[in-house]
Design a protein around this motif. Structure first.
Motif: not given
Length: 610
Positions: A26, A61, A65, A190, A193, A348, A352
């Motif tokens: 990351s 992403s 998130s 993201d 992750q 993760s 994100s």
């Protein structure tokens, strides 16, 4: 089950190695985009990726998130305690994505804005814009505190690491790559992750199914324990989870998160065309449904494994949100690296979410506050200010996590925060986009009433928790626990706060309806105040023609829905890249020259995919 004890298990070398890889990769993504974009000092490049993103990474992403550690840890625990009705959130997700893609994103994308709240000044006035920005900042910091605390709790449970040390480590890494690489680093981190989350979930599902005797045993045990009773059509709004509270209340709650949330809209408008923005949302829906299914099945497997000995009731663990990491260490503890993979899965989601929040907070603060107060700012200075804001909000969100330790279950706490703030925001934007008659006075008055109503019910429910008659927790057994009797003898009942009349009605409303309360309060009050105040002219391009979604609507119906605005003329205006530069109505002052200059630049370069 009799050999189980409450000792905290610890990581092995391979667990640390797997877990460390998450942070290293990351951070490396942030460094990569910082080096790659070192010659591009534009704040637009830093905050919205130059508006050249494609739908694939943006979809991943968005999913990563909003399917944070709250989902990884909290959702299986919800299923374990309350049953698989949690899967009905899939219906709410579907409605939310459709409404966002068809109603909200087209308006935001075509207007060329960077901050969602710029729209409110264009549609209403500067005062409404600033008020909404401040509410969003408070909401996001509170929510981020919850999702930072959740994986730190998991790490503390399975390794014995210092709780607050792991929280600050999370905040430092997120702030690092977000500050270096901007939105592009956030999106691509993201995406990575998201893959880690899926691998972690699949590992738990495969090993958990094998440990419990297979899928058939999980199904029969869950059915015997009433965990598969999904459809409860009780219309009472006081019930915590029913078909109606999840589908209706969940739609309002998540629409406040998706439809008008800066973090979502910022990534949608970073796409290179409106088509890519919509595709990102629809592919994101697939990701949401996959993660939801993984969470639900993890909860059912966990219930089957602990059917004879519930570790929470037996006090092997201190909170329901520790169930998932405790279960993972039971089934994966003897396999080097796999416990580390699960904790990486939980982290993760947090990395994100926190990075996206930090980037969004920096964007709205710069666009809605800093750039409005200062004069002309050079690109280099704007980029430095944006990066500085990322650092400030990284510290703020990380520090806020300490309050999350006192907020109860992480799923309910997180969605309650979004409901109390997101509902009024959803009502405010809906007034502007869907109701051509709404004016600035109605918007301001509606926002005040909506916030007051949602916080009244939300804070009241926190002070006077609903009884089990509303929450309906399902039965848990401790017959197979060796220490069950000794544990119960040492248990002291916690006194409940004194009951009040509202606690049995208003304060007992499902937390999923907080958003609907704020939405309806804002909408109704806004329309009533609008009817009692002089009308105001608006620019047609700031309103989404809802009737366009229904192809069977006649031209006459379209004109009526648009309060007399010529529908075909509106389409021509949207195709004109200078339409946002036309004279706008303001309640306090004209748009600043810097904002007008930015509008012109964006309007001339954005691909309007109409």
């Amino acid at each position: 089950m009799t050999s189980r004890d409450s000792a905290i298990r610890t990581f092995q070398v391979w667990d640390y190695a797997v877990f460390a890889c998450l942070f290293v990769v990351s951070s490396a993504i942030g460094v990569f985009f910082a080096v790659k974009g070192r010659k591009q000092v534009s704040s637009k490049e830093f905050l919205v990726g130059g508006r050249q993103m494609t739908f694939g990474p943006v979809a991943l992403s968005l999913t990563a998130s909003f399917m944070s550690a709250v989902t990884v840890l909290g959702a299986p625990s919800e299923v374990y305690r309350f049953g698989a009705s949690f899967i009905l959130f899939g219906i709410a997700y579907s409605f939310v994505v459709i409404f966002t893609a068809q109603l909200f994103v087209p308006v935001f994308y075509r207007s060329g804005i960077t901050s969602t709240y710029e729209y409110l000044e264009l549609r209403f006035c500067k005062v409404v814009r600033v008020a909404a920005t401040l509410i969003y900042i408070v909401q996001t910091i509170l929510y981020t505190g919850v999702v930072v605390f959740a994986p730190a709790l998991a790490l503390n449970q399975v390794t014995g690491f210092d709780l607050w040390g792991s929280i600050y480590a999370t905040g430092i890494v997120c702030t690092f790559y977000c500050t270096l690489g901007g939105l592009k680093a956030v999106v691509w981190s993201d995406a990575f992750q998201m893959v880690v989350m899926l691998v972690g979930f699949m590992t738990v599902l495969v090993q958990g199914s094998w440990s419990t005797g297979g899928v058939n045993n999980v199904w029969h045990t869950s059915q015997a324990g009433q965990r598969l009773e999904v459809f409860d059509f009780d219309p009472s709004p006081l019930r915590r989870h029913t078909f109606w509270t999840i589908t209706v209340g969940g739609t309002f709650t998540w629409l406040g998160i998706y439809g008008v949330n800066q973090s979502t809209i910022q990534r949608c408008i970073s796409c290179k065309s409106e088509t890519h923005a919509r595709l990102a949302l629809y592919f994101n829906l697939l990701g949401l449904l996959v993660i939801l299914l993984c969470s639900v099945f993890s909860g059912l497997i966990m219930y089957t494994f602990y059917a004879a000995c519930d570790p929470w009731t037996a006090q092997y663990i201190k909170a329901p949100d520790q169930l998932m990491p405790y279960f993972v260490m039971e089934i994966l503890g003897e396999y080097p690296g796999l416990p580390g993979l699960f904790v990486a899965c939980a982290f993760s989601g947090t990395l994100s979410t926190v990075a996206a929040s930090i980037n969004a907070l920096a964007t709205v603060t710069y666009e809605d506050l800093v750039s409005q107060c200062c004069g002309n700012i050079s690109n280099q200075a704007a980029t430095l200010i944006s990066k500085g804001l990322c650092v400030v909000y990284g510290v703020a969100c990380t520090s806020m996590a300490i309050a999350a330790s006192h907020m109860g279950g992480i799923v309910q706490a997180a969605l309650s925060i979004h409901g109390m703030c997101g509902g009024p925001m959803l009502g405010l934007f809906s007034l502007g986009i869907l109701f051509p008659c709404a004016n600035s006075k109605g918007a301001a008055g509606g926002l005040i009433l909506g916030i007051a109503l949602s916080f009244w019910v939300g804070i009241g429910a926190f002070l006077y928790p609903a009884s089990s008659n509303s929450t309906h927790p399902l039965g848990l057994s401790t017959e197979g626990c060796f220490l069950a009797n000794a544990t119960f003898n040492a248990t002291v009942a916690t006194p409940m706060p004194p009951s009040v009349y509202e606690a049995d009605s208003w304060y007992s409303i499902s937390y999923l309806y907080y958003s609907a309360v704020g939405f309806l309060g804002t909408l109704v009050a806004g329309l009533v105040i609008t009817c009692c105040t002089p009308p105001e002219d608006i620019k047609p391009g700031l309103i989404q023609p809802v009737c366009d979604i229904f192809c069977f609507c006649s031209d006459k119906m379209k004109r009526e829905c648009w309060c007399g605005v010529d529908h075909e003329e509106e389409k021509l205006e949207l195709e004109n890249p200078d339409f946002m530069l036309a004279e706008g109505r303001r309640c306090s002052q004209e748009i600043s020259p810097s904002t007008m200059e930015k509008r012109q630049s964006i309007a001339l370069t954005t691909d309007l995919d109409v």
